[in-house]
Design an enzyme around this catalytic site. Structure first.
Site, PDB file in Angstrom:
ATOM      1  N   HIS A 101     -27.130  11.040 -17.403  1.00 13.42           N
ATOM      2  CA  HIS A 101     -26.012  11.575 -16.632  1.00 13.42           C
ATOM      3  C   HIS A 101     -24.766  10.736 -16.876  1.00 13.42           C
ATOM      4  O   HIS A 101     -24.852   9.547 -17.132  1.00 13.42           O
ATOM      5  CB  HIS A 101     -26.327  11.659 -15.139  1.00 13.42           C
ATOM      6  CG  HIS A 101     -26.724  10.371 -14.496  1.00 13.42           C
ATOM      7  ND1 HIS A 101     -27.948   9.770 -14.697  1.00 13.42           N
ATOM      8  CD2 HIS A 101     -26.051   9.562 -13.644  1.00 13.42           C
ATOM      9  CE1 HIS A 101     -28.013   8.655 -13.984  1.00 13.42           C
ATOM     10  NE2 HIS A 101     -26.868   8.491 -13.344  1.00 13.42           N
ATOM     11  N   HIS A 103     -21.064   9.744 -15.245  1.00 14.20           N
ATOM     12  CA  HIS A 103     -20.249   9.692 -14.040  1.00 14.20           C
ATOM     13  C   HIS A 103     -18.779   9.851 -14.401  1.00 14.20           C
ATOM     14  O   HIS A 103     -18.290   9.220 -15.338  1.00 14.20           O
ATOM     15  CB  HIS A 103     -20.389   8.327 -13.347  1.00 14.20           C
ATOM     16  CG  HIS A 103     -21.722   8.056 -12.755  1.00 14.20           C
ATOM     17  ND1 HIS A 103     -22.004   8.323 -11.433  1.00 14.20           N
ATOM     18  CD2 HIS A 103     -22.841   7.533 -13.293  1.00 14.20           C
ATOM     19  CE1 HIS A 103     -23.253   7.962 -11.185  1.00 14.20           C
ATOM     20  NE2 HIS A 103     -23.784   7.481 -12.308  1.00 14.20           N
TER      21      HIS A 103
END
Length: 144
Positions: A101, A103
Site C-alpha cells: 500500500h 500512503h
C-alpha cells in the site's frame, strides 16, 4: 485474495471503506487514521506483500496511478500545500499491514502535526459523513 488480510477484506467489501478511486487493478480509499485530512491509501487488488513482489506488469498498472491520485488530493483542498507519498516495505521499515500500500499524506504546513514514520491516529475526529465529504472532494478532481 487472502482471508486474513484486512485490505483483501476491504477489496471484497467485507469491511467498509471510504473509496476515492477504483478500477480493475487498484483501490484507493481514505486511511481510517486520517493522519491529516485526505490521508489516502492506494492498494493493488492483487494481494502482494510489498514492493519486492511487484512484477513489471503489475507495477505499471498500479504505480502509474500515483500522480493521478496525488493531483486529485492536492486539488481537493486549497489549504493542502504539499503531499508525502510513502511506501513502507517490511516490518523493519514500519510496514504494519502486509498487503502492499502507498500512503498519500496531505501537508498543510511544515509543523502542523507530529508527522513521523508512525502515523497519528485521528480516526476519532472524523465521522462517516466527514470522511465521505473528504472523499467526494478528492473524487471530483480525478482525471480518469
Amino acid at each position: 485474495m487472502q482471508t486474513d488480510c484486512i485490505f483483501c477484506k476491504i477489496i471484497q467489501g467485507d469491511i467498509p471503506s471510504t473509496k476515492v478511486y477504483e478500477d480493475d487493478d487498484v483501490l484507493a480509499f481514505l486511511d481510517i487514521s486520517q493522519t491529516t485530512p485526505g490521508h489516502t491509501l492506494l492498494i493493488p487488488k492483487k494481494h502482494i506483500e510489498n514492493i519486492f513482489e511487484y512484477d513489471d506488469e503489475l507495477a505499471s498498472r498500479v504505480l502509474t496511478k500515483i500522480p493521478m491520485i496525488a493531483r486529485a488530493i492536492k486539488q481537493s483542498d486549497p489549504a493542502i500545500k504539499g503531499l508525502n507519498i510513502l511506501n513502507n516495505n517490511g516490518e523493519e521499515a514500519y510496514q504494519s499491514v502486509f498487503h502492499s500500500h502507498i500512503h498519500f499524506v496531505p501537508r498543510f504546513t511544515r509543523d502542523n502535526d507530529d508527522f513521523s514514520m508512525h502515523f497519528t491516529d485521528n480516526s476519532a475526529k472524523y465521522s462517516a459523513t466527514d470522511l465521505n465529504e473528504i472523499a467526494a472532494k478528492i473524487r471530483t478532481n480525478l482525471e480518469v
